[in-house]
Design a protein around this motif. Sequence first.
Motif, PDB file in Angstrom:
ATOM      1  N   GLY A 192       0.805  -1.217   0.000  1.00 28.03           N
ATOM      2  CA  GLY A 192       0.000   0.000   0.000  1.00 28.03           C
ATOM      3  C   GLY A 192       0.837   1.265   0.000  1.00 28.03           C
ATOM      4  O   GLY A 192       0.466   2.262   0.609  1.00 28.03           O
ATOM      5  N   TRP A 241      -4.395  11.149  -4.264  1.00 32.56           N
ATOM      6  CA  TRP A 241      -5.364  10.112  -3.898  1.00 32.56           C
ATOM      7  C   TRP A 241      -4.986   9.445  -2.582  1.00 32.56           C
ATOM      8  O   TRP A 241      -5.825   9.236  -1.708  1.00 32.56           O
ATOM      9  N   GLN A 242      -3.695   9.122  -2.424  1.00 32.67           N
ATOM     10  CA  GLN A 242      -3.229   8.482  -1.197  1.00 32.67           C
ATOM     11  C   GLN A 242      -3.399   9.406  -0.003  1.00 32.67           C
ATOM     12  O   GLN A 242      -3.748   8.972   1.094  1.00 32.67           O
ATOM     13  N   MET A 282      -5.649  11.762   0.372  1.00 30.71           N
ATOM     14  CA  MET A 282      -7.077  11.881   0.688  1.00 30.71           C
ATOM     15  C   MET A 282      -7.588  10.668   1.449  1.00 30.71           C
ATOM     16  O   MET A 282      -8.476  10.780   2.298  1.00 30.71           O
ATOM     17  N   HIS A 283      -7.026   9.479   1.173  1.00 29.46           N
ATOM     18  CA  HIS A 283      -7.488   8.254   1.819  1.00 29.46           C
ATOM     19  C   HIS A 283      -6.655   7.870   3.039  1.00 29.46           C
ATOM     20  O   HIS A 283      -6.960   6.882   3.711  1.00 29.46           O
ATOM     21  N   ALA A 284      -5.612   8.659   3.327  1.00 32.31           N
ATOM     22  CA  ALA A 284      -4.787   8.461   4.526  1.00 32.31           C
ATOM     23  C   ALA A 284      -4.343   7.004   4.687  1.00 32.31           C
ATOM     24  O   ALA A 284      -4.509   6.393   5.748  1.00 32.31           O
ATOM     25  N   THR A 285      -3.770   6.411   3.659  1.00 33.77           N
ATOM     26  CA  THR A 285      -3.327   5.022   3.723  1.00 33.77           C
ATOM     27  C   THR A 285      -2.034   4.913   4.526  1.00 33.77           C
ATOM     28  O   THR A 285      -1.233   5.839   4.583  1.00 33.77           O
TER      29      THR A 285
END
Length: 221
Positions: free
Chosen positions: A46, A102-103, A105-108
């Motif tokens: 990830g 994108w990463q 915004m999704h806090a991976t």
Amino acid sequence: MGAECCRLEHEPSKQEEASYRRVLWTVLGVNAAMFAVEIGAGVAAGSASLQADALDFLGDAGNYAISLFVVGMALRHRAVAAFAKGATMGIFGLWVIAVTIWQAMHATLPEASTMGAVGLAALLANAASFGLLWAYRGGDANMRSAWICTRNDVLGNLAVLLAALGVFGTGAGWPDIIVAAIMAGLALQGAIVVLRQSLAELKSGKRGLYEKRAGWISDTS
């Protein structure tokens, strides 16, 4: 200015071309293999920076293949190939920016251990490629673009290792995001350098062609 003019007029010898071909085949194989390894690890972990680095390996493999195709051709053809590679580097940089957003915004949260292990393997692979291409860093746009790609990869690999340490130490994904953004910046900077030189060589090639035609007309008149 003088160094730039010398670079634009440089025509590699047959021996240099043969040596360059061998080096390109080697780094092409290294980059293709590392893409397969890193894309799988990046998705599994990830990690945006690993996925960005993997796609960079894929882009470099394609660029080296193009370089192999145009070695020995006229300066104009090499410059056109270099322009295409520069445009590809720019597109890659923009794509990485989109993935980074994108990463974020999704806090991976990527796996730091996987990032570190794969990042180290990628660094060793690119360091070897960097050493092989060092002798061609001052060549035409086609040769120089291959070296710039590998230089950016080495810097990117070091940044991935720092990101892995950051993720491990903070327990957050922001170091991975920062590194992905840096890699995007490197790709865009390299693209600008290659595009500028390839355009200069295209203009130089056209000027030389016009001069030859003018000389031919003068001789026949």
